[in-house]
Design a protein around this motif. Structure first.
Motif, short mmCIF file in Angstrom:
data_model
loop_
_atom_site.label_atom_id
_atom_site.label_comp_id
_atom_site.label_asym_id
_atom_site.label_seq_id
_atom_site.Cartn_x
_atom_site.Cartn_y
_atom_site.Cartn_z
N ALA A 118 2.55 -7.05 -4.25
CA ALA A 118 3.72 -7.77 -3.74
C ALA A 118 4.07 -7.22 -2.36
CB ALA A 118 4.90 -7.61 -4.69
N PRO A 119 3.79 -7.95 -1.28
CA PRO A 119 4.08 -7.44 0.07
C PRO A 119 5.55 -7.05 0.25
CG PRO A 119 2.72 -9.42 0.19
CD PRO A 119 3.15 -9.28 -1.24
N GLU A 120 6.45 -7.73 -0.44
CA GLU A 120 7.88 -7.45 -0.28
C GLU A 120 8.27 -6.05 -0.73
OE1 GLU A 120 10.25 -9.67 -3.59
OE2 GLU A 120 8.33 -10.72 -3.38
N LEU A 121 7.40 -5.38 -1.48
CA LEU A 121 7.71 -4.03 -1.96
C LEU A 121 7.40 -2.95 -0.92
CD1 LEU A 121 6.36 -4.21 -5.63
CD2 LEU A 121 8.70 -4.57 -4.81
N PHE A 122 6.79 -3.31 0.19
CA PHE A 122 6.36 -2.31 1.17
C PHE A 122 7.05 -2.46 2.52
CE2 PHE A 122 2.36 -3.19 -1.40
CZ PHE A 122 2.66 -2.21 -2.34
N THR A 123 8.28 -2.96 2.49
CA THR A 123 9.01 -3.22 3.73
C THR A 123 10.12 -2.21 4.00
OG1 THR A 123 10.54 -4.70 2.56
CG2 THR A 123 8.58 -5.71 3.54
N GLU A 124 10.24 -1.16 3.19
CA GLU A 124 11.38 -0.25 3.29
C GLU A 124 11.44 0.49 4.62
OE1 GLU A 124 11.39 2.39 -0.03
OE2 GLU A 124 11.54 0.78 -1.52
N HIS A 125 10.30 0.72 5.25
CA HIS A 125 10.27 1.45 6.52
C HIS A 125 10.06 0.53 7.71
CE1 HIS A 125 9.22 5.56 4.45
NE2 HIS A 125 10.38 5.04 4.06
N GLY A 126 10.32 -0.75 7.52
CA GLY A 126 10.31 -1.66 8.66
C GLY A 126 9.08 -2.51 8.86
N LEU A 127 8.07 -2.38 8.03
CA LEU A 127 6.89 -3.23 8.17
C LEU A 127 7.27 -4.67 7.82
CD1 LEU A 127 4.03 -1.11 6.54
CD2 LEU A 127 4.52 -1.39 8.97
N ASP A 128 6.75 -5.63 8.62
CA ASP A 128 6.99 -7.02 8.27
C ASP A 128 5.84 -7.53 7.39
OD1 ASP A 128 4.81 -7.97 9.97
OD2 ASP A 128 6.16 -7.75 11.68
N LEU A 129 6.07 -8.66 6.76
CA LEU A 129 5.10 -9.15 5.78
C LEU A 129 3.72 -9.43 6.37
CD1 LEU A 129 7.35 -11.52 3.60
CD2 LEU A 129 6.73 -9.13 3.19
N PRO A 130 3.59 -10.12 7.52
CA PRO A 130 2.25 -10.33 8.06
C PRO A 130 1.52 -9.02 8.36
CG PRO A 130 3.80 -11.85 9.07
CD PRO A 130 4.61 -10.86 8.30
N THR A 131 2.23 -8.03 8.89
CA THR A 131 1.60 -6.74 9.17
C THR A 131 1.10 -6.09 7.89
OG1 THR A 131 2.96 -6.39 11.13
CG2 THR A 131 1.97 -4.43 10.12
N ILE A 132 1.88 -6.19 6.83
CA ILE A 132 1.46 -5.62 5.55
C ILE A 132 0.18 -6.27 5.06
CG2 ILE A 132 2.10 -5.46 3.10
CD1 ILE A 132 5.05 -5.16 4.11
N GLU A 144 9.11 0.72 -14.18
CA GLU A 144 9.83 1.74 -13.42
C GLU A 144 8.90 2.75 -12.77
OE1 GLU A 144 12.72 3.55 -15.95
OE2 GLU A 144 13.78 1.67 -16.34
N THR A 145 7.72 2.96 -13.33
CA THR A 145 6.79 3.94 -12.76
C THR A 145 6.34 3.54 -11.36
OG1 THR A 145 4.88 2.84 -13.79
CG2 THR A 145 5.96 4.59 -15.06
N PHE A 146 6.47 2.26 -11.03
CA PHE A 146 6.00 1.80 -9.72
C PHE A 146 6.93 2.24 -8.58
CE2 PHE A 146 3.83 -0.84 -12.71
CZ PHE A 146 2.58 -1.05 -12.15
N ALA A 147 8.10 2.73 -8.91
CA ALA A 147 8.97 3.24 -7.84
C ALA A 147 8.28 4.35 -7.06
CB ALA A 147 10.28 3.75 -8.44
N HIS A 148 7.47 5.15 -7.75
CA HIS A 148 6.81 6.26 -7.08
C HIS A 148 5.61 5.81 -6.26
CE1 HIS A 148 9.41 8.95 -9.19
NE2 HIS A 148 8.96 8.58 -10.38
N THR A 149 4.79 4.92 -6.80
CA THR A 149 3.63 4.48 -6.02
C THR A 149 4.07 3.66 -4.82
OG1 THR A 149 3.33 2.60 -7.53
CG2 THR A 149 2.04 4.59 -7.97
N CYS A 150 5.00 2.74 -5.04
CA CYS A 150 5.50 1.95 -3.90
C CYS A 150 6.23 2.84 -2.90
CB CYS A 150 6.42 0.84 -4.39
SG CYS A 150 5.58 -0.45 -5.32
N GLY A 151 6.86 3.89 -3.41
CA GLY A 151 7.59 4.79 -2.52
C GLY A 151 6.72 5.49 -1.50
N VAL A 152 5.44 5.67 -1.81
CA VAL A 152 4.54 6.35 -0.86
C VAL A 152 3.65 5.36 -0.11
CG1 VAL A 152 4.56 8.42 -2.28
CG2 VAL A 152 2.69 6.78 -2.56
N MET A 153 3.90 4.05 -0.26
CA MET A 153 3.06 3.03 0.38
C MET A 153 3.87 2.22 1.38
SD MET A 153 1.00 1.67 -3.02
CE MET A 153 0.12 0.36 -2.14
#
Length: 383
Positions: free
Chosen positions: A112-126, A73-82
């Protein structure tokens, strides 16, 4: 001629020798100050505190619950700012710099690239953005006089349904620094065989992969990871100890799965401090690492999540030294174990072992074998 004074094995001297890291999560290794600054820049409001020192303590205490699920659960914060490219470049670059400063010469860092798509980044860009960040970090480390090479592992979250997509991404970018694939996330209820199609694809494409197994769940997850999915390495694998019994005379008896793992030299990506936090072990001194190392399993020493565990490769090794009395020859063995198990080419692994690791350890262990033997013309040097 006087005998050289032995170099003590301390955190300071351990930091100076070359180290190899196979299991480190990008989103688990941010600097607390970076989390605060990225939260402010992105408008993320979920942090429990904006004081960097207090935040670092919070992460360690929140992760120190004895539960893998609570730990995650702690990763919600790190992923939230990435969630944007600037953040991903910064975090990846700082990761490379921090590992180099700790004396790491080769590391495989996963995310996990899928964790960084919340603001619209696609997987290849990540993937391309994180790779750019790692290369920048390597350049900064070189400018500071330290050499580090970062290989990337792409993770699929086992509770989701994107494993095949992420596996294809790992193959697509394997010539751009992505060296392998992994599945991560909660083990209980999400066995590796749920993503069997992804592993079948990776084997057909001659791609490397490791699997988180034997951390929160027991021997069945290890057995499935190896026998059904074909894992080359085990992420953690600490529960292999459940297939080993020790009699009253101290003699260890290996069950069939433990024997198979040892005999096949399947690497164990062991993360001692993290295992204490998730309840897989009760103390460093009682961690299965000691017995597994004595039994000559291919153990490697890793950080898992440097922010959540408040650790480095140096501190993990130092803790094992304190608990088990290891010397320089033992640390060299663990380091070479890791480099042998890396997902880069054989020649590349051998060059780092022969040209970087062995020469650095040779004066510490007094081992003449650390120098390269000379082979007759036309024949390879013996190994």
């Amino acid at each position: 001629m006087s005998t050289p004074t032995p170099v003590p094995v301390t955190p300071e001297t351990i930091r100076d020798v070359p180290k190899v890291l196979l299991h480190d999560h990008l989103d688990g290794g941010l600097r607390p100050g970076t989390v605060v600054e990225l939260a402010e820049a992105s408008g993320y409001r979920g942090l429990p505190t904006t004081d960097p020192a207090a935040l670092g303590v919070w992460f360690r205490e929140a992760a120190d619950s004895g539960s893998l699920e609570r730990y995650l659960e702690t990763f919600a914060h790190t992923c939230g700012v990435m969630q944007d490219q600037d953040a991903l470049v910064r975090v990846a670059a700082e990761c490379a710099q921090d590992l180099a400063a700790d004396g790491v010469v080769y590391a495989e860092v996963r995310y996990a690239p899928e964790l960084f798509t919340e603001h619209g980044l696609d997987l290849p860009t990540i993937v391309e953005t994180v790779q750019a960040g790692f290369r920048e970090g390597e350049r900064r480390a070189a400018a500071d006089g330290r050499t580090v090479r970062i290989g990337t592992l792409l993770c699929a979250m086992r509770q989701n349904a994107r494993a095949s997509e992420i596996a294809e991404l790992a193959v697509r970018y394997r010539d751009a620094g992505v060296v392998g694939f992994d599945i991560a996330g909660p083990e209980a209820g999400f066995p590796p065989t749920r993503t069997l199609d992804a592993f079948d694809y990776l084997r057909r494409e001659n791609a490397h992969f490791t699997i988180h197994a034997g951390e929160a769940f027991g021997l069945p997850s290890i057995w499935e990871a190896i026998q059904h999915c074909g894992a080359e390495r085990l992420g953690h694998g600490v529960r292999i100890i459940d297939d080993i019994t020790v009699d009253g005379d101290g003699k260890a008896h290996l069950g069939p799965l433990a024997s198979y793992v040892r005999d096949r030299r399947i690497p164990l990506e062991m993360c001692p401090s993290s295992n204490l936090q998730t309840g897989a072990a009760t103390s460093i001194g009682e961690h299965p690492f000691g017995l597994l190392a004595d039994l000559r399993f291919r153990v490697t020493v890793n950080t898992d999540n440097r922010l959540m565990s408040g650790c480095t490769v140096t501190s993990e090794l130092a803790a094992l030294v304190d608990a088990f009395g290891y010397g320089w020859a033992d640390l060299r063995r663990f380091t070479i174990n890791a480099m042998k198990s890396a997902f880069i080419g054989f020649d590349e692994r051998l060059a780092i072992i022969d040209d970087v690791i062995k020469p650095a350890y040779a004066p510490l262990v007094g081992d003449w074998r650390a120098s390269r033997p000379t082979a007759p013309a036309g024949r390879p040097a013996p190994r």
